[in-house]
Design an enzyme around this catalytic site. Structure first.
Site, mmCIF file in Angstrom:
data_model
loop_
_atom_site.group_PDB
_atom_site.id
_atom_site.type_symbol
_atom_site.label_atom_id
_atom_site.label_comp_id
_atom_site.label_asym_id
_atom_site.label_seq_id
_atom_site.Cartn_x
_atom_site.Cartn_y
_atom_site.Cartn_z
ATOM 1 N N HIS A 171 1.099 -1.247 -0.177
ATOM 2 C CA HIS A 171 -0.011 0.031 0.063
ATOM 3 C C HIS A 171 0.900 1.158 0.111
ATOM 4 C CE1 HIS A 171 -0.076 -1.523 4.231
ATOM 5 N NE2 HIS A 171 1.021 -0.749 4.565
ATOM 6 N N TYR A 258 17.228 2.020 2.378
ATOM 7 C CA TYR A 258 17.599 1.526 1.257
ATOM 8 C C TYR A 258 18.777 2.174 0.577
ATOM 9 C CZ TYR A 258 12.798 -0.255 2.186
ATOM 10 O OH TYR A 258 11.900 -0.638 2.768
#
Length: 488
Positions: A171, A258
């Site tokens: 989502h 990340y």
């Protein structure tokens, strides 16, 4: 319509309830069967009681069964939804704790980085067991909907090795779009049309149109910097927007782990994060949130059961993809969303074997991706770094090759920015030994790893991280919720 949906990991009580009510918002789906399965009989009993209460309160013919026998739950199922966390919070705590000893500070640790890679090692053998059962006892044309992280690795394994029709669902895109619509002053997120593409948790809004008007980089930067809340909570995302020219879907805290640039030094971490909520970069933030949520649910379960007695409100159907995909496949009402699938040329400048997250349309013919998308070069380069880690991680999980696992961790962007190869080798040994009960494919490697650890000279430290908070008690959570309610 009458068909069967199996939910694996249904003991994820809150999320299972959301999926259940979303699906029952489709008028044609009242007469279907939900088969719940989980390794925890306790959690299964709790969620079944809640769902039974919803069925009773709304006078529905829907059938709900619950069993710890996964194959029984999967028998004849047309759709299988997975939301499992292999190892639970016990293993997850090690995903955060052990890397901290080596200076690696994660906010979430469930996608890549050291924690996400080990999470994938625990999940992938189980995912392949799911796929075997699906092939053998589910409906011939069964579709596997994976909600479990690490999304790309799990989906990659299910498609390449499990040989099951699989789509990964998240989502993050919807939440990012809601933010953008808000800062641009839209009355509703529906006013924003967008193309968002990349890989899970590193997806990029490469085309934005508000009521048909194209939004450029400078307007978006100005809108975020002028927002009284997001300008503080999303400092890192805004910095990436300025440098890359496009906004990332993922939260400030998730995005920070990340990349190799923002969490490599403790003093830098505090510069880029915001402590108003876990998702904005707190050390081990999601672990704390998950622990508090579990404790709260266990304590306040009677309230959740009572709430289930209220009539469903179809207007409150969420934007989670699952119910909309099932509706499109079964009724031919077309749905547009963002799905995790094998690339196969959809994104021109990412590898064909990668699991990408990109726009697609669903109807009775299936999920049809919008092909021919080219990412900006910096976005593609960032995605490529993660894809290479994901590929090695999947192959390590399949083969049980601990050396390949170490190479995957070594090539992780944040790990590589913080740790030396010698540190990485010892850290992986330590994590594999600590989590051996959930890593059957590495059983042969555990004795040698223990031997190496007994002789290691690599120094570690007990470190809570740059921005750690303690798990709050039930009393503290009650007081906070009461204060928020009073403020409203």
């Amino acid at each position: 319509m009458s068909f069967k949906i199996a939910i694996i990991g249904a003991g994820s009580v809150g999320f299972t309830k959301k999926l259940f009510t979303d699906i029952l918002c489709v008028p044609e789906f009242k007469d279907i069967e939900f088969a719940l399965t989980d390794v925890s009989e306790h959690n299964l009993a709790m969620i079944k009681a809640i769902l039974d209460r919803i069925v009773e309160a709304n006078n529905l013919p829907t059938r709900v069964t619950a069993t710890t026998d996964r194959r029984k739950a999967l028998e004849g199922a047309r759709y299988i939804i997975s939301c499992v966390r292999v190892g639970g919070l016990e293993a997850y705590a090690d995903d955060i704790r052990i890397p901290l000893k080596y200076g690696i500070d994660q906010c979430v640790g469930d996608t890549i980085c050291a924690g996400g890679i080990l999470y994938g090692q625990r999940n992938i053998p189980v995912i392949l067991d799911f796929c075997k059962d699906i092939r053998e006892v589910a409906d011939t044309n069964a579709k596997f909907l994976n909600y479990a992280n690490p999304m790309a690795m799990n989906t990659w394994a299910a498609i390449e090795y499990g040989k099951v029709d699989t789509v990964g669902l998240c989502h993050g895109v919807q939440h990012g779009a809601e933010q953008i619509a808000e800062v641009l002053g839209a009355k509703s997120p529906r006013e924003l049309d967008y193309v968002c593409s990349g890989i899970n948790h590193q997806t990029w809004f490469i085309d934005l149109r508000l009521n048909g008007r194209k939004i450029d980089r400078d307007e978006l930067i100005a809108a975020f910097e002028a927002h009284p809340v997001y300008s503080q909570q999303e400092k890192l995302r805004i910095d990436v927007l300025k440098r890359f020219g496009v906004y990332s879907t993922e939260s400030n805290g998730h995005l920070s782990e990340y990349l190799p640039w923002y969490r490599k030094r403790p003093d830098e971490i505090t510069r880029w994060i915001d402590m108003s909520d876990w998702i904005h970069g707190e050390t081990g933030g999601y672990l704390r949130y998950s622990t508090e949520t579990r404790n709260w649910f266990e304590t306040e379960y009677p309230q959740f059961l009572e709430a289930a007695s209220k009539p469903m409100d179809a207007s409150k159907r969420s934007n989670e993809h699952a119910s909309h995909i099932l509706e499109a496949l079964e009724t031919n009402r077309v749905y547009r969303g963002h799905f995790n699938v094998r690339n196969d040329g959809v994104i021109t400048n990412l590898p064909r074997d990668a699991i990408i997250e990109s726009p697609g349309f669903v109807d009775r013919f299936g999920i049809n991706m919008a092909a021919g998308i080219t990412l900006p070069e910096a976005c593609a380069a960032t995605c490529m770094a993660s894809i290479n880690v994901q590929r090695m991680s999947v192959h390590a999980a399949i083969s049980g090759d601990i050396d390949l696992l170490k190479l995957a961790v070594l090539h992780d962007p944040l790990v590589g920015a913080v740790s030396t190869p010698e540190e990485v080798w010892q850290m992986v040994d330590e994590m594999v030994v600590a989590q051996a009960q959930w890593l059957p494919q590495y059983a042969h490697a555990v004795p040698a790893a223990k031997e190496r650890l007994s002789k290691s000279t690599v120094k570690t430290r007990e470190w809570a991280g740059a921005a750690r908070r303690s798990v709050r008690s039930i009393e503290e959570l009650r007081a906070e919720k009461a204060a928020l309610k009073q403020a409203v």
